[in-house]
Scaffold this motif. Structure first.
Motif, PDB file in Angstrom:
ATOM      1  N   GLY A  98      -3.725   5.170  -9.035  1.00  0.00           N
ATOM      2  CA  GLY A  98      -3.158   4.577  -7.821  1.00  0.00           C
ATOM      3  C   GLY A  98      -3.577   3.134  -7.649  1.00  0.00           C
ATOM      4  N   TYR A 151       0.822  -1.210   0.000  1.00  0.00           N
ATOM      5  CA  TYR A 151       0.000   0.000   0.000  1.00  0.00           C
ATOM      6  C   TYR A 151       0.853   1.256   0.000  1.00  0.00           C
ATOM      7  CZ  TYR A 151      -4.208  -2.729   0.974  1.00  0.00           C
ATOM      8  OH  TYR A 151      -5.243  -3.600   0.893  1.00  0.00           O
ATOM      9  N   LYS A 152       2.038   1.204   0.501  1.00  0.00           N
ATOM     10  CA  LYS A 152       2.843   2.422   0.720  1.00  0.00           C
ATOM     11  C   LYS A 152       3.098   3.176  -0.570  1.00  0.00           C
ATOM     12  CE  LYS A 152       5.362   1.257   4.959  1.00  0.00           C
ATOM     13  NZ  LYS A 152       6.689   0.997   5.556  1.00  0.00           N
ATOM     14  N   PHE A 189      -6.755   8.636  -8.150  1.00  0.00           N
ATOM     15  CA  PHE A 189      -7.156   7.429  -7.403  1.00  0.00           C
ATOM     16  C   PHE A 189      -7.178   6.193  -8.314  1.00  0.00           C
ATOM     17  CE2 PHE A 189      -9.017  10.408  -4.253  1.00  0.00           C
ATOM     18  CZ  PHE A 189      -8.391   9.902  -3.135  1.00  0.00           C
ATOM     19  N   LEU A 209      -0.218   4.571  -2.158  1.00  0.00           N
ATOM     20  CA  LEU A 209      -0.793   5.546  -1.238  1.00  0.00           C
ATOM     21  C   LEU A 209       0.020   6.840  -1.236  1.00  0.00           C
ATOM     22  CD1 LEU A 209      -3.002   6.084   0.848  1.00  0.00           C
ATOM     23  CD2 LEU A 209      -1.477   5.150   2.601  1.00  0.00           C
ATOM     24  N   TYR A 249      -1.197  -0.124  -7.768  1.00  0.00           N
ATOM     25  CA  TYR A 249      -1.199  -1.161  -6.717  1.00  0.00           C
ATOM     26  C   TYR A 249      -1.330  -2.566  -7.325  1.00  0.00           C
ATOM     27  CZ  TYR A 249      -2.989  -4.110  -2.987  1.00  0.00           C
ATOM     28  OH  TYR A 249      -3.177  -5.141  -2.114  1.00  0.00           O
ATOM     29  N   VAL A 261      -0.812   8.670  -4.409  1.00  0.00           N
ATOM     30  CA  VAL A 261      -2.118   9.337  -4.364  1.00  0.00           C
ATOM     31  C   VAL A 261      -2.054  10.605  -3.513  1.00  0.00           C
ATOM     32  CG1 VAL A 261      -4.501   9.123  -3.564  1.00  0.00           C
ATOM     33  CG2 VAL A 261      -3.433   7.256  -4.839  1.00  0.00           C
ATOM     34  N   LEU A 262      -1.395  10.533  -2.345  1.00  0.00           N
ATOM     35  CA  LEU A 262      -1.317  11.689  -1.447  1.00  0.00           C
ATOM     36  C   LEU A 262      -0.551  12.830  -2.080  1.00  0.00           C
ATOM     37  CD1 LEU A 262      -0.688   9.934   2.000  1.00  0.00           C
ATOM     38  CD2 LEU A 262      -2.793  11.050   1.206  1.00  0.00           C
TER      39      LEU A 262
END
Length: 430
Positions: A55, A8-9, A52, A12, A59, A15-16
Motif C-alpha cells: 500500500g 490516500y484514497k 501495508f 487506503l 501510494y 489496504v482495507l
C-alpha cells in the motif's frame, strides 16, 4: 492537482479491502485446517505486513505519477501560453506592417491585412476576401504571376521579389515589389504574398537618373557650344564684313547673318543645360508674347491646314518674366503641336487668370497624342517621341518654366490630342 486526501484514497482502500480479505480468508482456512492460534496469527501478520508495504509503495508510485502528470500539464500550459503569445505577436506584426500581406488559394484571396486593403484603396479588408487576385494585378503581369504560382505549387519554393504593378480601387496604378512563398493554411496548401509599395522609390530613382543624365547633357552641351562658338564668331565677322562692303557680291548676307544669330541662340540654350544663366525679369504683357509667337506660325499653320485659335481673358495683369525665354517655350510647344497634326485640325491657345497669384496658358492640339507611359518622361534629356528629335527642346522649356517658378503639366490621349498647361506666378520673386 490532486490533494493528499485524494492520493490516500486508492492505497487506503486497497489496504482495507486486502486486510478484510486476509482476515476472513485466513480465518476460514485456519478453521478448516485446525491451525493453532499462534500459527494463525503469524500468517495474518505476514499477510497484513505485506499489504501495508504494498500500500505504501502504491501510494509512492501514484504520487510520483501524478506529480509527473502535473509537471507535464504545466509544461503543456506553458507551451500553449507561448504559442498564444507567438500568435498574438505575429498577428500584431501582420496588422502593423506597412506592407500588404495577403494569403490566397488558387488565386482567391483568403486574408489581407489592413495596410494591404488601404494600399488598394479599401477601408475594410473583408471587401477583398474571396475576390480573384488577378482583379488587382496589372494585365501586363498576369502571365508572370501565373508562372510564379505554378512554380511555388510544384517546388514549394520561396520566390525572390520582383517588380510588378497593381491596380487600386480608383483605377490608379502602383509600382510594387512582390515576394511570395507557399504555406499551409487550415491544413491546406496556400500562398503568402508580401507586397511593398515602391512608387516613391521609383520616383527617387527616376529623379536621380534624370539628374545624372542632365549632368552629362550639361557637360556635353557646354563642350559642344564652346567648340561651335569659336568658328561661328569668325563666320559671323566675315559675313558682317561682306554685308558692309558690297551687297551685290553677297546678296544673301542678311539672311545668313540672321541664321547665324539663330545658331547663337541655340548655343545659348545648350549652355543653359550646363549651368543656369542669370536673366533679368521684367513685367511683360503675357498676351502679347503669346500672340507674337502665334504670328510666327501663321504661314506654316496654313500650309498644314491647321487653325490656331487664341482666346485671352481680358484685363490680365502683367507677369514678371523674361519675354524671350517664354517665347522660346511657346515656340517649342506650338512647333511640336503642328508636327503632331499631319492631317490638320485646330490648336486652341487659352490664357486666363487661375487665381490671385497665377496665370495659366493652355495649348491644346488635335494631334496624334502621346501614350501615358511616355508623358512621364517628357522633359528628360535626349528623350523624344519624334524620329529626328533630340529631346533637348522640351528639356530647355521645362528648365525655363522652372526658373520662372512655374510648372508644366501635360495631358494627352492617343488619337485625340495633347494639352500643355503652363502655370506662371504673376510675381516670380526670382
Amino acid at each position: 492537482m490532486f490533494s493528499d486526501l485524494k492520493l490516500y484514497k486508492i492505497p487506503l482502500l486497497y489496504v482495507l479491502l486486502s486486510s478484510l480479505y486476509i482476515l476472513l480468508s485466513d480465518k476460514i482456512v485456519g478453521e478448516l485446517l485446525n491451525l493453532s492460534t499462534y500459527t494463525f496469527l503469524i500468517h495474518i501478520t505476514k499477510a497484513l505486513l505485506f499489504t501495508f508495504i504494498t500500500g505504501i509503495i502504491l501510494y509512492i508510485v501514484i504520487r510520483r505519477d501524478i506529480a509527473s502528470l502535473h509537471l507535464s500539464k504545466q509544461a503543456l500550459e506553458e507551451k500553449e501560453r507561448q504559442l498564444r503569445e507567438s500568435e498574438e505577436l505575429y498577428r500584431r506584426l501582420i496588422e502593423l506592417s506597412p506592407d500588404m500581406i495577403l494569403l490566397h488559394q488558387n488565386g482567391n484571396c483568403l486574408f489581407v491585412n489592413k495596410s494591404g486593403a488601404r494600399m488598394l484603396g479599401y477601408e475594410d479588408p473583408q471587401e477583398l476576401i474571396g475576390n480573384s487576385l488577378f482583379d488587382y494585378i496589372h494585365p501586363d503581369y498576369h502571365e508572370i504571376v501565373q508562372q510564379r504560382i505554378q512554380k511555388m505549387t510544384e517546388e514549394s519554393a520561396i520566390l525572390d521579389p520582383i517588380e510588378e504593378k497593381i491596380i487600386c480601387k480608383d483605377g490608379s496604378v502602383l509600382n510594387v515589389d512582390v515576394a511570395a512563398t507557399s504555406i499551409q493554411y487550415n491544413n491546406q496548401s496556400a500562398f503568402m504574398v508580401v507586397i511593398r509599395d515602391i512608387t516613391d522609390k521609383k520616383k527617387t530613382e527616376d529623379a536621380l537618373r534624370k539628374a545624372d543624365t542632365l549632368s552629362i547633357a550639361g557637360s556635353l552641351a557646354a563642350g559642344v557650344a564652346h567648340e561651335i562658338r569659336n568658328p561661328l564668331t569668325v563666320l559671323k565677322g566675315f559675313i558682317q564684313l561682306f554685308n558692309q562692303e558690297d551687297h551685290s557680291h553677297f546678296p544673301y548676307s542678311k539672311i545668313m547673318l540672321s541664321e547665324v544669330d539663330r545658331i547663337e541662340t541655340i548655343i545659348s540654350d545648350f549652355l543653359m543645360l550646363a549651368k543656369p544663366q542669370h536673366v533679368h525679369f521684367h513685367k511683360n504683357c503675357l498676351q502679347e508674347i503669346v500672340q507674337h509667337t502665334i504670328n510666327l506660325f501663321e504661314t506654316q499653320a496654313i500650309m498644314k491646314k491647321v487653325q490656331i485659335i487664341p482666346n485671352y481673358e481680358r484685363d490680365l495683369p502683367k507677369v514678371e518674366c523674361e519675354a524671350n525665354q517664354l517665347k522660346q517655350v511657346f515656340i517649342n510647344i506650338l512647333k511640336n503641336a503642328l508636327e503632331a497634326m499631319p492631317d490638320g485640325g485646330d490648336i486652341h491657345v487659352r490664357l486666363w487668370r487661375q487665381d490671385d497669384n497665377h496665370v495659366l496658358i493652355r495649348f491644346s492640339d488635335q494631334g496624334i497624342g502621346i501614350p501615358t507611359e511616355k508623358i512621364e518622361k517628357l522633359g528628360q534629356p535626349f528623350y523624344t517621341t519624334k524620329e529626328k528629335g533630340t529631346g533637348l527642346g522640351l528639356m530647355v522649356s521645362y528648365n525655363i518654366i522652372k526658373n520662372h517658378k512655374g510648372t508644366i503639366q501635360v495631358y494627352s490621349e492617343p488619337g485625340i490630342g495633347t494639352t500643355f498647361d503652363i502655370l506662371l506666378p504673376i510675381l516670380s520673386h526670382v
